[in-house]
Design an enzyme around this catalytic site. Structure first.
Site, PDB file in Angstrom:
ATOM      1  N   TYR A 125       0.810  -1.217   0.000  1.00 34.90           N
ATOM      2  CA  TYR A 125       0.000   0.000   0.000  1.00 34.90           C
ATOM      3  C   TYR A 125       0.846   1.271   0.000  1.00 34.90           C
ATOM      4  CZ  TYR A 125      -4.737   1.691   0.440  1.00 34.90           C
ATOM      5  OH  TYR A 125      -5.962   2.237   0.184  1.00 34.90           O
ATOM      6  N   LYS A 172       0.075 -13.921   5.413  1.00 39.86           N
ATOM      7  CA  LYS A 172       0.188 -14.932   4.352  1.00 39.86           C
ATOM      8  C   LYS A 172       1.637 -15.420   4.343  1.00 39.86           C
ATOM      9  CE  LYS A 172      -1.641 -17.054   0.713  1.00 39.86           C
ATOM     10  NZ  LYS A 172      -2.843 -17.892   0.700  1.00 39.86           N
ATOM     11  N   ASP A 205      -6.560 -15.600   3.573  1.00 40.48           N
ATOM     12  CA  ASP A 205      -7.680 -16.140   2.793  1.00 40.48           C
ATOM     13  C   ASP A 205      -8.649 -16.919   3.691  1.00 40.48           C
ATOM     14  OD1 ASP A 205      -5.462 -17.746   3.064  1.00 40.48           O
ATOM     15  OD2 ASP A 205      -5.650 -18.744   1.133  1.00 40.48           O
ATOM     16  N   ASP A 229      -6.832  -3.121   4.449  1.00 45.26           N
ATOM     17  CA  ASP A 229      -7.681  -2.340   3.549  1.00 45.26           C
ATOM     18  C   ASP A 229      -8.864  -3.193   3.098  1.00 45.26           C
ATOM     19  OD1 ASP A 229      -8.256  -0.107   1.767  1.00 45.26           O
ATOM     20  OD2 ASP A 229      -7.638  -1.452   0.158  1.00 45.26           O
TER      21      ASP A 229
END
Ligand code: NAD
Length: 336
Positions: A125, A172, A205, A229
């Site tokens: 980001y 992740k 996920d 986000d």
């Protein structure tokens, strides 16, 4: 009573409409706020050559607290996101987005009470990108130990202060072993400093799936910028959508409170969108200023309006205008 000086940025698009309502509601709450109005965004580009003039940052640095409407990022005109710049310039490293079920709002879930704590300064980001020739582009995912430890510590401190039941780190690291691996290593280390607060980890996920299956199982979620986000909008969707989602950007020197949503340009000037995200951002601001009484008063007005369900905007199934919903909140606050 303490008088607070607060920077007020009306914002672009629907910003001036919703922040004006927030201001009126805060005035009715009894909190003594002296607003310093500074303009930023598209409207000031012709005069200042930038959507974020230096005087905006100076005002926030001076007052240390700001209430802000959404700012449009001009597309393809060489400007970086105004919001990202503002957060980086002011060192607002923690983006806090509560998602809480409110009475009267129709949604699939009833018992959601989550807080997304999003790292606000780095990760993909940060927008560190470049072209690799004409047919490829590359973006750099920067994760650092100081920023990761700082945000996880912020999440645990918040959990302790508010008596929350656990902190969940989202990552992740199974794929991005260096970047997310570092974030996770920092999270584990900081978690050891808070043995009184349960800690767990979820891969992003799986977290997305679990949040829609059983959001009531989660409490404080802490994660790098990009996952934050995305998942914070998901969490807003669990409790009624962007029209009711408040946010705070917090650093050591300043704090900026703003709705999660953007400037919603297609609704500009129509007096139509929901002012609640701005009003609830004002409530977060009042709690930050130690004005719990004023914050509680506003919440009672908000809950009364939502429970009656007669004076709500289109996104909540009603026909009330932005202003009308604001007036209804003030009327309910006074009716007590
Ligand atoms: P958006 O959040 O402005 O609007 C998307 C849609 O969400 C709207 O069309 C509307 O249907 C709904 N919505 C948003 N706010 C609502 C409200 N208060 N009540 C009811 N419905 C509401 O997202 P976008 O269209 O992707 O972005 C528009 C601009 O806003 C862009 O320039 C973007 O960069 C900027 N933006 C700014 C901020 C910020 O200032 N913090 C945040 C997000 C987007």
């Amino acid at each position: 009573m303490t008088r607070h000086r607060v920077t007020f940025i009306p914002g672009d698009g629907v910003g001036p409409e919703i922040t004006a309502v927030a201001r009126r509601v805060i005035a009715a709450s009894g909190a003594d706020i002296e607003w310093e109005v500074v303009e930023a965004g598209e409207a000031v580009i012709p005069d200042y050559g930038t959507p974020l003039p230096g005087r905006v940052l100076e005002s926030i640095r001076r007052n240390r607290v700001a209430l802000k409407g959404p700012l449009t990022t001009p597309v393809g005109r060489g400007f970086r996101s105004v919001n990202v710049t503002l957060r980086q310039e002011l060192g607002l490293y923690a983006n806090v987005r509560p998602a809480r079920s409110l009475p009267g709002i129709r949604s699939r879930y009833e018992d959601v009470d989550l807080i997304v704590v999003r790292e606000n300064t780095e990760d993909l980001y940060a927008g560190i990108e470049h072209w690799c020739g004409r047919d490829a582009a590359e973006s750099i995912k920067l994760i650092t130990r100081p920023a990761s430890e700082r945000i996880v510590r912020f999440a645990f401190e918040l959990a302790r202060r508010e008596g929350r039941k656990k902190v969940t780190a989202v990552h992740k690291a199974n794929i991005m072993k260096y970047t997310d691996g570092l974030f996770l290593e920092c999270a584990r280390k900081v978690a050891e400093e808070y043995p009184d607060i349960p800690y767990e980890e979820w891969i992003v996920d799986a977290m997305a799936m679990k949040l829609v299956q059983a959001p009531e199982n989660f409490d404080v979620l802490v994660m790098p910028n990009l996952y934050g986000d995305i998942l914070s909008d998901l969490c807003a969707g669990l409790v009624g959508g962007l029209g009711v989602a408040p946010g705070a950007n917090i650093g050591d020197e300043a704090a900026v409170f703003e709705p999660v949503h953007g400037s919603a340009p297609k609704y500009t000037g129509q007096n139509k969108v929901n002012p609640l995200a701005a009003v609830l951002s004002g409530v977060l601001m009042l709690r930050h200023l130690d004005e719990a009484g004023a914050a509680d008063r506003i919440m009672r007005g908000v809950v009364a309006v939502l429970t009656k369900g007669e004076t709500v905007t289109y996104d909540l199934g009603g026909t009330a205008s932005t202003d009308r919903m604001g007036e209804a909140i003030i009327t309910e606050m006074k009716a007590e």
